[in-house]
Design a protein around this motif. Sequence first.
Motif, PDB file in Angstrom:
ATOM      1  N   ASP A  76     -20.550 -24.799 -31.560  1.00 43.19           N
ATOM      2  CA  ASP A  76     -21.164 -24.719 -30.250  1.00 43.19           C
ATOM      3  C   ASP A  76     -21.736 -25.861 -29.692  1.00 43.19           C
ATOM      4  OD1 ASP A  76     -20.882 -22.133 -30.680  1.00 43.19           O
ATOM      5  OD2 ASP A  76     -22.692 -21.876 -31.453  1.00 43.19           O
ATOM      6  N   ARG A  77     -21.270 -27.078 -30.303  1.00 48.24           N
ATOM      7  CA  ARG A  77     -21.472 -28.599 -29.860  1.00 48.24           C
ATOM      8  C   ARG A  77     -23.032 -28.942 -29.697  1.00 48.24           C
ATOM      9  NH1 ARG A  77     -17.332 -30.708 -26.725  1.00 48.24           N
ATOM     10  NH2 ARG A  77     -18.812 -31.810 -25.208  1.00 48.24           N
ATOM     11  N   VAL A  78     -23.857 -28.391 -30.753  1.00 47.73           N
ATOM     12  CA  VAL A  78     -25.033 -28.653 -31.044  1.00 47.73           C
ATOM     13  C   VAL A  78     -25.316 -29.485 -32.405  1.00 47.73           C
ATOM     14  CG1 VAL A  78     -25.880 -27.187 -29.468  1.00 47.73           C
ATOM     15  CG2 VAL A  78     -25.753 -26.320 -31.760  1.00 47.73           C
ATOM     16  N   CYS A  79     -26.310 -29.915 -32.629  1.00 48.69           N
ATOM     17  CA  CYS A  79     -26.523 -30.567 -33.822  1.00 48.69           C
ATOM     18  C   CYS A  79     -27.346 -29.878 -34.972  1.00 48.69           C
ATOM     19  CB  CYS A  79     -27.373 -31.853 -33.588  1.00 48.69           C
ATOM     20  SG  CYS A  79     -27.829 -32.996 -35.110  1.00 48.69           S
ATOM     21  N   GLN A  80     -26.594 -29.650 -36.248  1.00 43.94           N
ATOM     22  CA  GLN A  80     -27.158 -29.207 -37.192  1.00 43.94           C
ATOM     23  C   GLN A  80     -28.392 -29.708 -37.602  1.00 43.94           C
ATOM     24  OE1 GLN A  80     -23.890 -28.814 -39.907  1.00 43.94           O
ATOM     25  NE2 GLN A  80     -23.316 -26.642 -39.345  1.00 43.94           N
ATOM     26  N   ILE A  81     -28.511 -30.956 -37.760  1.00 40.59           N
ATOM     27  CA  ILE A  81     -29.620 -31.698 -38.267  1.00 40.59           C
ATOM     28  C   ILE A  81     -30.968 -31.398 -37.274  1.00 40.59           C
ATOM     29  CG2 ILE A  81     -30.815 -33.851 -38.716  1.00 40.59           C
ATOM     30  CD1 ILE A  81     -27.811 -34.974 -39.267  1.00 40.59           C
ATOM     31  N   GLN A  82     -30.749 -31.457 -36.169  1.00 40.78           N
ATOM     32  CA  GLN A  82     -31.624 -31.008 -35.103  1.00 40.78           C
ATOM     33  C   GLN A  82     -32.132 -29.695 -35.286  1.00 40.78           C
ATOM     34  OE1 GLN A  82     -31.142 -32.384 -31.000  1.00 40.78           O
ATOM     35  NE2 GLN A  82     -33.207 -31.879 -30.454  1.00 40.78           N
ATOM     36  N   LEU A  83     -31.158 -28.869 -35.298  1.00 37.13           N
ATOM     37  CA  LEU A  83     -31.530 -27.461 -35.574  1.00 37.13           C
ATOM     38  C   LEU A  83     -32.496 -26.925 -36.724  1.00 37.13           C
ATOM     39  CD1 LEU A  83     -28.150 -25.837 -34.588  1.00 37.13           C
ATOM     40  CD2 LEU A  83     -30.214 -25.738 -33.249  1.00 37.13           C
ATOM     41  N   SER A  84     -32.070 -27.884 -37.897  1.00 40.77           N
ATOM     42  CA  SER A  84     -32.776 -27.529 -39.122  1.00 40.77           C
ATOM     43  C   SER A  84     -33.740 -28.122 -39.338  1.00 40.77           C
ATOM     44  CB  SER A  84     -31.872 -27.547 -40.432  1.00 40.77           C
ATOM     45  OG  SER A  84     -31.254 -28.796 -40.425  1.00 40.77           O
ATOM     46  N   LEU A  85     -34.036 -29.444 -38.936  1.00 40.20           N
ATOM     47  CA  LEU A  85     -35.091 -30.526 -39.196  1.00 40.20           C
ATOM     48  C   LEU A  85     -35.903 -30.861 -38.127  1.00 40.20           C
ATOM     49  CD1 LEU A  85     -33.163 -32.823 -41.682  1.00 40.20           C
ATOM     50  CD2 LEU A  85     -34.803 -31.101 -42.315  1.00 40.20           C
ATOM     51  N   GLY A  86     -35.448 -30.515 -36.817  1.00 35.38           N
ATOM     52  CA  GLY A  86     -36.243 -30.793 -35.503  1.00 35.38           C
ATOM     53  C   GLY A  86     -35.623 -32.278 -35.256  1.00 35.38           C
TER      54      GLY A  86
END
Length: 383
Positions: A76-86
């Motif tokens: 979906d072109r989003v960052c997994q790190i930002q989603l999980s760790l902010g």
Amino acid sequence: MKVHELSFYSQFQCTMGDCPNTCCHGWQVVLDKHTIEKYKTKTDTRGLRLRGSMRSQNGTVRFKGSKGNCPFLTKDRVCQIQLSLGEEGLPDVCRIFPRLRINYGSFAEELLLLSCPQAVRLFLNNLDHLHYQTTYRDVSYAKTGTNDDPGYLQELQNIRSALTAHILHANLPRPMLYAGLLSYARALQRFYITNGQTYGNPSGARTAPTDPAAYLNQASAPFSIPYDSTCAMLTSGFYHPFLKFTSPFLYRLCRIYFKKLHRLPLAKGNARLKALRDELHRDCPDAEPMLRGYLAYYLLEEFFKTYEDYSFVRSIATGIMHTHLLELFFALFYADSHRLTEDDSIQIITVYTRRARHNDTIEKGMYEQIKHLLSSQQPKVSG
């Protein structure tokens, strides 16, 4: 602390999954020491994957990429790190981009890099407001550079303000503007190398030429980058077959160039370049303010490098080089597609800036061509 902030700096907001040209593709993500240590403390599966995705090469730690993508970019072109760790879990380069922040000691400057589509959109919507505004707040980033002469820095600030104003508003064709800017850059470089910093005009010292108007008005012949120099710039590292994977859009533009302009005799190549530019400006009047704005913005971002090295000629000439090549890609796109919308312009500026402005080796190779051109036309000035 006094902070010079780009007029639309605070308007930037990342569009994340809606970004048409994500910064998670085409670049290698370099990890800072603080982030590496933070990832080492994660003991769950997220920490295992973070550490397993890192690789070290020549003293630099990066994420392992696949087909030009960051390994943490989702479908979906989003960052997994930002989603999980902010946001606080991101490496510094990801958290700060596209912001550029520099602490000069007596003040700091903050602007947006034109390698982000949203930053470019703000740039195009603010072509009449390309300037810094002053705020006062604390900054967390350390002072950079070795020069410690705030007076000289103030002199450079005045010169840059005059330069950008003339670039944006001078009633001169751009080739004549280029000639005047280069003449002024040579005068500045000769002066500062000969006299050093003269801020405050101490007794007996000559005053630095802080107003470019006279040099612009006295330019006797236009400066343009000919066909052979243009070809040399594009083939000295800028174009490479791997662009097909890292930047398909830019690769297509380069292929259009080779189809229309490669290996022509000099006179025919110059004529073909002129025809492309004439068609662009005849049908797309918005191209001219965009190009002047791009050159002015380049100096807002880069001109203070002369604080350390006095390379005024290099600073101005490199800005002209980038503006010339951006105009070429505008013209190639228009000739092929018969349109140049705002979204098209944003994409062209973004992909060009990423390739030509963020790779020192490529930019140096391109600059060597214009340096050779300058040395053949004018008395030699080191830059």
